[in-house]
Design a protein around this motif. Structure first.
Motif, PDB file in Angstrom:
ATOM      1  N   THR A  17     -22.836  66.451 -32.626  1.00 13.58           N
ATOM      2  CA  THR A  17     -24.185  65.906 -32.479  1.00 13.58           C
ATOM      3  C   THR A  17     -24.118  64.385 -32.587  1.00 13.58           C
ATOM      4  O   THR A  17     -23.074  63.814 -32.908  1.00 13.58           O
TER       5      THR A  17
ATOM      6  N   PRO B 179     -27.161  61.846 -24.018  1.00 14.22           N
ATOM      7  CA  PRO B 179     -28.462  62.261 -23.468  1.00 14.22           C
ATOM      8  C   PRO B 179     -28.582  61.965 -21.974  1.00 14.22           C
ATOM      9  O   PRO B 179     -27.885  61.098 -21.435  1.00 14.22           O
ATOM     10  N   LYS B 180     -29.461  62.709 -21.297  1.00 13.91           N
ATOM     11  CA  LYS B 180     -29.655  62.517 -19.868  1.00 13.91           C
ATOM     12  C   LYS B 180     -30.020  61.067 -19.560  1.00 13.91           C
ATOM     13  O   LYS B 180     -30.705  60.404 -20.331  1.00 13.91           O
TER      14      LYS B 180
ATOM     15  N   LYS C 261     -28.146  58.652 -19.612  1.00 15.80           N
ATOM     16  CA  LYS C 261     -27.295  57.754 -20.385  1.00 15.80           C
ATOM     17  C   LYS C 261     -25.847  58.047 -19.989  1.00 15.80           C
ATOM     18  O   LYS C 261     -25.470  59.182 -19.788  1.00 15.80           O
TER      19      LYS C 261
END
Length: 320
Positions: A115, A240-241, A243
């Protein structure tokens, strides 16, 4: 590869580990293997080297044992392996024609993907490792093998055959040789005993925090940016999308610099160091990985794509 109960009992006897309860494979690397040995005295890891154990492995082994002792003495905040001596007073023994050593098992979870919080924890751990290890230096030239790599790519240009992966590398050999010539001329920053494989597969987590660090098999004197570049490249963190890799690097460096600020020169050298590492990884993929990689042409194409990306990210005018 397997270890029998009989072999496990012999190992336990030689290392004074007590009565054997069980032995099982933990995981196999590309060239080495690890086994979990349970005895009446606790849990232990048996790490087997490849059959071609030679001077390079011997030097890495000596270095990592010194690092383990040094980190223990300095009270490093993370658990690392601590080698156990056998009845003859040494660390290494042999089984099935392979050298091996043993250390106390470190409890923790290895995560296939981390994460954001765990990604930052790894960056923090690497910074703390660098802070602590930079005062321990050794004579080691393993990082500087530019000329040897160049000679390997010169050989690739002359290879015969119809394998797709060979043709892919041949098409890019001259380009990579030119890159290696440029990398050879760089004056690198301060050298340290770099872990050289600081990724989530070598981190042991507890409660989403790094608890232990393992696999120091590729330890060598190398620039600090090398350790950082390899870590960011190899850690499986899903960005993340919208990025990309730049965001991944930005997040890692921000967390790292909370512990150990980087000089501008060190930041500039991250991509050149990673570029050099992947030129070496490409050579390994073509010459030694056939029995390990399921789809070699695809893996080699990915590595070449990474090399070209890292080339573009390198400010050659500034790093000369």
């Amino acid at each position: 590869m397997k270890l029998t109960k009989k072999e496990a009992k012999k190992i336990a006897k030689d290392y004074n580990l007590g009565v054997v309860l069980s032995i099982k494979a933990l995981h196999g690397g590309y060239v080495s293997y690890s086994f979990l040995l349970k005895t009446e005295k606790g849990k232990f890891v048996i790490h087997l080297y490849p059959k071609n154990y030679g001077p390079w492995h011997e030097k890495r082994t000596d270095l990592k044992f010194k690092v383990f002792e040094y980190l223990k003495k300095k009270k490093f905040p993370y658990e690392v392996p601590h080698a156990i001596k056998n009845n003859k007073g040494g660390y290494l023994s042999s089984v099935k024609g392979r050298k091996f050593w043993i250390y106390n098992f470190i409890e923790g979870e290895i995560k296939k993907e981390v994460t954001l919080k765990e990604f930052k924890e790894i960056a923090k751990a690497l910074a703390l490792y660098h802070n602590m290890i930079e005062s321990l230096t050794e004579k080691d030239t393993a990082f500087f093998h530019h000329d040897w790599l160049i000679s390997e790519y010169e050989k690739f240009k002359k290879l015969n055959g119809n394998k797709k992966e060979v043709k892919i590398v041949q098409e890019n050999s001259e380009y990579i040789i030119n890159l290696l010539q440029k990398l050879k001329r760089i004056k690198y920053s301060k050298m340290i005993l770099a872990h050289s494989d600081f990724n989530n597969g070598n981190m042991l987590f507890r409660n989403n925090k790094v608890y232990g660090i393992i696999d120091f098999n590729n330890i060598k004197m190398a620039p600090i940016p090398y350790d950082i570049g390899v870590a960011v490249f190899r850690i499986r963190y899903k960005v993340p999308k919208n990025k990309g890799d730049k965001e991944k690097m930005k997040i890692f460096l921000k967390a790292y610099e909370k512990i150990r600020p980087l000089k501008n020169r060190e930041k500039e050298l991250i991509f050149p160091c990673l570029l050099f590492e992947n030129c070496g990884a490409l050579r390994w993929a073509l010459t030694e990985s056939e029995k390990y990689l399921k789809d070699m042409p695809q893996q080699i194409s990915i590595l070449i794509k990474c090399i070209k990306y890292e080339d573009k990210q390198t400010n050659w005018e500034r790093v000369r």
